[in-house]
Design a protein around this motif. Structure first.
Motif, short mmCIF file in Angstrom:
data_model
loop_
_atom_site.label_atom_id
_atom_site.label_comp_id
_atom_site.label_asym_id
_atom_site.label_seq_id
_atom_site.Cartn_x
_atom_site.Cartn_y
_atom_site.Cartn_z
N VAL A 146 0.86 -1.18 0.00
CA VAL A 146 0.00 0.00 0.00
C VAL A 146 0.90 1.23 0.00
N ARG B 253 0.75 5.12 0.32
CA ARG B 253 -0.22 6.16 0.68
C ARG B 253 0.48 7.43 1.11
N GLY B 254 -0.22 8.53 0.96
CA GLY B 254 0.36 9.82 1.32
C GLY B 254 -0.55 10.93 0.83
N GLU B 255 -0.21 12.14 1.26
CA GLU B 255 -1.01 13.31 0.88
C GLU B 255 -0.99 13.49 -0.64
N LYS C 5 3.03 9.85 -5.13
CA LYS C 5 2.63 8.43 -5.23
C LYS C 5 2.56 7.97 -6.69
#
Ligand SMILES: Nc1ncnc2c1ncn2[C@@H]1O[C@H](COP(=O)(O)OP(=O)(O)O)[C@@H](O)[C@H]1O
Ligand SMILES: [Mg+2]
Length: 115
Positions: free
Chosen positions: A36, A38-40, A45
């Motif tokens: 996975v 994920r990030g702001e 990404k």
């Protein structure tokens, strides 16, 4: 995937790239992996994923996106991702074959867990 991230060379991100290269190496050796990322928004990404796809030219890459409006549709993401590969369902081992066949409505059975 935006056009820019397809053509801009990836800067930095050594740790993430090493992790993703390790994932590709595992998959090449026949080991299934999931990761996975994920990030702001805007943190990079998609750029990392695009970079990884570029390093997987020897593999078949399938991709899909999730839409909130499809949340109530059972296995909506699975359908989008795997429908183009369904002609190979007979190659799967029994349990995976049966679970997919039920999820795609190809046979009756208890619904596989969608959580
Ligand atoms: N490591 C990086 N090197 C160069 N450009 C980057 C890098 N990470 C992100 N970018 C650029 O920053 C912008 C946002 O990145 P993006 O991957 O679209 O973010 P996210 O998918 O997390 O919202 C894009 O234009 C992308 O090309
Ligand atoms: Mg993105």
């Amino acid at each position: 995937m935006d056009t820019l991230s397809e053509h801009t060379p990836l800067l930095g991100r050594q740790a993430e790239r090493a992790e993703l290269d390790g994932l590709l190496a595992d998959v090449r050796s026949g080991r299934g992996r999931a990761l996975v990322l994920r990030g702001e928004a805007g943190v990079g990404k998609s750029a990392l994923l695009q970079h990884t796809v570029g390093r997987a030219a020897d593999m078949r890459v399938v991709r899909t996106v999730g839409a909130e409006s499809e949340m109530e549709l059972a296995f909506a993401g699975l359908h989008l991702l795997l429908a183009p590969l369904l002609d190979r369902i007979e190659e799967l081992p029994g349990p995976q074959h049966d679970a997919l066949a039920v999820a795609f409505g190809l046979r009756e059975g208890d619904a596989p867990c969608s959580a």
